[in-house]
Design an enzyme around this catalytic site. Structure first.
Site, mmCIF file in Angstrom:
data_model
loop_
_atom_site.group_PDB
_atom_site.id
_atom_site.type_symbol
_atom_site.label_atom_id
_atom_site.label_comp_id
_atom_site.label_asym_id
_atom_site.label_seq_id
_atom_site.Cartn_x
_atom_site.Cartn_y
_atom_site.Cartn_z
ATOM 1 N N LYS A 1 0.876 -1.216 0.013
ATOM 2 C CA LYS A 1 -0.141 0.027 0.003
ATOM 3 C C LYS A 1 0.795 1.178 -0.133
ATOM 4 O O LYS A 1 0.475 2.291 -0.537
ATOM 5 C CB LYS A 1 -0.969 0.070 1.103
ATOM 6 N N ASP B 1 -10.177 2.997 1.699
ATOM 7 C CA ASP B 1 -10.231 2.344 3.241
ATOM 8 C C ASP B 1 -10.874 3.380 4.356
ATOM 9 O O ASP B 1 -11.729 2.945 4.921
ATOM 10 C CB ASP B 1 -8.904 1.874 3.616
#
Ligand code: NAP
Length: 279
Positions: free
Chosen positions: A70, A106
């Site tokens: 990420k 997210d």
């Protein structure tokens, strides 16, 4: 039926075999009659640069990223959006007009789940947050962005906790941040929301992170863990009559947001949720 026109999406991670993302996204593509397919690409950390270049080279339409990519993927992208920049992590890449653009769904996925599952608005609220790792960072920034008054952070990794506190302090000066420990009875008593963003609770033998005698009746509990669906923390909170939610809603919401970025269509959220619940 996969044809020469089928669009390819996927997940880059290491490991990826446990992932529910193919189930969620392929179910969504089928429900919306979109000719696309979502695959898992097990990508070792040392191959992330080549894997990102491969998205362009093979005309893959978009990918999700999970541990450990990420953060490291960012330097190979053409652009990242504001949320991804703030959080310092990308979980979705959109490949459009030969450009690779990074997003982080997210944080918004967490916010949406908080609203939907607990009807909670963080504005002017006090939050007790366990975990300042990948997920904790996203949650902390998202809560501050939504106007939380104060966030107490507990993490055994002092470096990660300090970095998150510094990030929030710099970007959201109206949110007070304090690093603390799990015995801060006063802070827990005054908190409106307790969030678990550590892996503690995934194993049924894990101890509770916090003594539940500290819980007040106003407290809501959100545990990012979705497998098991009810952790010891959630069970304890519910036994005390508190409203509590697991991480399934967040998982579905972040996937739905990625789906919408890729396809420009509204995600069939209920179908996606049902597929996960059945699994
Ligand atoms: P991570 O990056 O490893 O972060 C976890 C953090 O918790 C680390 O800083 C770790 O410290 C700390 N920690 C571990 N045990 C602790 C304890 N007893 N007390 C205080 N802090 C402790 O993991 P992550 O990727 O953020 O994931 C955390 C959890 O969230 C996992 O269960 C994951 O499945 C879940 N998650 C759910 C979603 C969803 O969509 N629902 C999304 C992402 C993650 P060390 O670094 O020292 O170990």
């Amino acid at each position: 039926m996969i044809t020469s026109k089928t669009k390819i999406y996927g997940l880059l991670g290491y490991p990826v075999k446990h992932s529910f993302s193919p189930l969620i996204h392929n179910t969504a593509f089928t429900a919306k009659k979109i000719d696309a397919c979502y695959l898992c690409f097990e990508t070792k950390p040392e191959n992330i640069k080549e894997a990102i270049e491969g998205i362009r080279a093979l005309n893959i339409q978009g990918v999700n990223l999970t541990i450990p990519h990420k953060e490291t993927c960012i330097s190979y992208l053409d652009k990242i959006d504001k949320d991804a920049e703030l959080i310092g992590a990308v979980n979705t890449i959109v490949h459009k007009e030969n450009k690779l653009i990074g997003y982080n769904t997210d944080g918004e996925g967490f916010s949406k789940a908080l609203k939907e599952d607990l009807n909670f608005d963080p504005r002017d609220k006090t939050i007790f947050l366990f975990g300042a790792g990948g997920a904790g960072k996203t949650v902390g920034i998202s809560l501050a962005k939504s106007g939380a008054r104060q966030i107490f952070i507990v993490d055994k990794n002092k470096k990660k906790a300090g970095a998150l506190a510094e990030n929030i302090g710099k970007n959201f000066p109206c949110t007070a941040v304090e690093l603390t420990h799990s015995h801060n009875q006063e802070a827990i008593k005054n908190a409106h929301l307790l969030v678990n963003a550590t892996p503690i609770g995934m194993n049924p033998d894990d101890n509770l992170l916090i003594n539940p005698v500290y819980f007040s009746q106003q407290l809501l509990v959100f545990d990012l863990i979705y497998n098991p669906t009810e952790t010891k923390l959630l069970r304890t909170a519910r036994k005390k009559g508190l409203k509590a939610a697991n991480g399934l809603g967040m998982l579905v919401q972040q996937a739905a947001l990625s789906f919408e970025l890729w396809t420009g269509e509204k995600a069939p959220i209920e179908v996606m949720r049902k597929a996960l619940q059945n699994k």
